[in-house]
Design a protein around this motif. Structure first.
Motif, PDB file in Angstrom:
ATOM      1  N   ASP A   1     -31.841 -56.415   9.907  1.00 51.86           N
ATOM      2  CA  ASP A   1     -33.100 -57.004   9.436  1.00 51.86           C
ATOM      3  C   ASP A   1     -34.285 -56.211   9.983  1.00 51.86           C
ATOM      4  OD1 ASP A   1     -31.767 -59.015   8.061  1.00 51.86           O
ATOM      5  OD2 ASP A   1     -31.920 -60.450   9.716  1.00 51.86           O
ATOM      6  N   ALA A   2     -34.188 -55.818  11.245  1.00 45.88           N
ATOM      7  CA  ALA A   2     -35.261 -55.035  11.860  1.00 45.88           C
ATOM      8  C   ALA A   2     -35.411 -53.683  11.161  1.00 45.88           C
ATOM      9  CB  ALA A   2     -34.986 -54.841  13.348  1.00 45.88           C
ATOM     10  N   ILE A   3     -34.297 -53.060  10.839  1.00 47.45           N
ATOM     11  CA  ILE A   3     -34.331 -51.750  10.179  1.00 47.45           C
ATOM     12  C   ILE A   3     -35.073 -51.841   8.855  1.00 47.45           C
ATOM     13  CG2 ILE A   3     -32.895 -50.008   9.023  1.00 47.45           C
ATOM     14  CD1 ILE A   3     -30.844 -50.475  11.346  1.00 47.45           C
ATOM     15  N   ASP A   4     -34.823 -52.891   8.080  1.00 53.18           N
ATOM     16  CA  ASP A   4     -35.522 -53.051   6.796  1.00 53.18           C
ATOM     17  C   ASP A   4     -37.033 -53.058   6.996  1.00 53.18           C
ATOM     18  OD1 ASP A   4     -33.093 -53.198   5.475  1.00 53.18           O
ATOM     19  OD2 ASP A   4     -33.107 -55.390   5.336  1.00 53.18           O
ATOM     20  N   GLY A   5     -37.506 -53.867   7.945  1.00 50.43           N
ATOM     21  CA  GLY A   5     -38.942 -53.944   8.203  1.00 50.43           C
ATOM     22  C   GLY A   5     -39.497 -52.656   8.778  1.00 50.43           C
TER      23      GLY A   5
END
Length: 153
Positions: A56-60
């Motif tokens: 999820d962090a990578i997407d943002g």
């Protein structure tokens, strides 16, 4: 003259204008969701990282990186999340990018050093440790953490 239709028209117009104004401004400011729940502000993304939600962090972070590709902090967090997710090749490339932008970035130096340890390149990790000593001394958190990682703790 009957004022009710005029008042009703003015009220409806004001509400319609407010909806247009607030929805456009709200979307621009990030107050409203566009259907994607991935946060795009760094403090919210750091909370995801702290919770171990790396994908999820990578997407943002990828969205932030597209908007600001010369931000060493974003690249460092992206590389960290990629490394923790097992994508070591992408992590290494992004640590390199972060350190090209800011060669003295303590976090990137520490985490890149940890990647070097993870991939068996101990001499390179020791180089990062020496660089950290020059950047922030032996009592900064990044130096201490990388030094402990090298000691196998």
């Amino acid at each position: 003259m009957n004022r009710k239709p005029i008042v009703r028209f003015a009220t409806v117009s004001a509400v319609a204008a407010a909806i247009c104004l607030y929805s456009s401004a709200g979307f621009a400011a990030g107050f409203f969701s566009s259907g994607n729940d991935t946060p795009t502000d760094l403090p919210a993304i750091v909370k995801l990282i702290d919770a171990g939600k790396y994908s999820d962090a990578i997407d943002g972070l990828e969205k932030l990186n597209k908007a600001d590709p010369d931000n060493a902090d974003v690249l460092n967090y992206l590389a960290y999340s990629q490394r923790k997710s097992g994508d070591l090749k992408s992590a290494e490339a992004n640590y390199d990018k972060a350190l090209k932008i800011n060669p003295d970035h303590p976090g990137a130096l520490e985490y890149q050093g940890e990647l070097y340890i993870q991939t068996g390149r101990i001499d390179m990790a020791k180089e990062n440790l020496a660089h950290l000593k020059d950047v922030c001394g032996t009592d900064c958190e990044q130096y201490e953490d990388l030094n402990e990682a090298l000691a196998g703790k």
